[in-house]
Design a protein around this motif. Structure first.
Motif, short mmCIF file in Angstrom:
data_model
loop_
_atom_site.label_atom_id
_atom_site.label_comp_id
_atom_site.label_asym_id
_atom_site.label_seq_id
_atom_site.Cartn_x
_atom_site.Cartn_y
_atom_site.Cartn_z
N GLU A 29 12.00 2.11 7.82
CA GLU A 29 10.36 2.84 9.07
C GLU A 29 8.99 3.41 7.89
N ALA A 30 9.40 3.82 7.24
CA ALA A 30 8.22 4.71 6.26
C ALA A 30 7.43 2.82 6.38
N SER A 31 7.79 1.80 5.96
CA SER A 31 6.63 0.91 6.03
C SER A 31 6.49 0.28 7.05
N ARG A 32 6.79 0.08 7.90
CA ARG A 32 6.65 -0.27 9.29
C ARG A 32 5.55 0.92 9.97
N LYS A 33 5.21 2.05 9.38
CA LYS A 33 4.33 2.53 10.26
C LYS A 33 3.18 2.33 9.32
N TRP A 35 2.00 -0.43 7.53
CA TRP A 35 1.65 -1.40 7.77
C TRP A 35 1.06 -1.18 9.36
N THR A 36 1.32 -0.67 10.65
CA THR A 36 1.08 -0.10 11.35
C THR A 36 -1.24 0.08 11.14
N LYS A 37 -0.57 1.53 9.81
CA LYS A 37 -2.10 1.86 9.67
C LYS A 37 -3.10 0.58 9.12
N ALA A 38 -2.46 -0.07 8.29
CA ALA A 38 -3.05 -0.90 6.98
C ALA A 38 -3.72 -2.13 8.67
N PHE A 47 -7.67 -1.07 4.83
CA PHE A 47 -6.59 -1.88 4.68
C PHE A 47 -5.50 -1.82 3.08
N SER A 48 -6.00 -1.41 2.62
CA SER A 48 -5.51 -2.22 0.72
C SER A 48 -4.38 -0.77 0.47
N ALA A 49 -4.64 0.71 0.65
CA ALA A 49 -3.84 1.72 0.78
C ALA A 49 -2.09 1.60 1.58
N PRO A 50 -2.66 2.23 2.58
CA PRO A 50 -1.78 1.19 3.04
C PRO A 50 -0.84 0.44 3.29
#
Length: 97
Positions: A29-33, A35-38, A47-50
């Protein structure tokens, strides 16, 4: 995300599996959040950090504890340093440049 739904879907995980599975779900779930930021980024720096953070959260090595307690294979895929190339699907026969 289907993985999260399946892992949370009313399973009565045995006690030893509850925490590792919950941790795995939280990471997904945290990864999905992230990637939504990215996906909303307007430049490479934003893009890179998230993206990197999201990728680290689903690193196969982080799933070993949950996989072990569930009786699944625990050897993560090897990182052979082969780069990002997917190859041409054949053996040999590629173009020489």
């Amino acid at each position: 995300m289907l993985v999260v739904v399946a892992l949370r879907a009313g399973h009565g995980w045995f006690p030893a599996a509850e925490k590792p599975v919950a941790t795995l779900v939280d990471d997904v779930e945290a990864s999905r959040k992230e990637w939504t930021k990215a996906a909303a980024a307007t430049d490479a720096d934003t893009f890179s950090a998230p993206y990197e953070k999201g990728l680290k959260l689903i690193d196969p090595r982080r799933t070993v504890t949950a996989r072990k307690v569930l009786g699944l294979a625990t050897t993560p895929p090897s990182n052979d340093g082969g780069g990002g190339s997917r190859g041409n699907g054949g053996s040999g026969g590629g173009l020489e440049v």
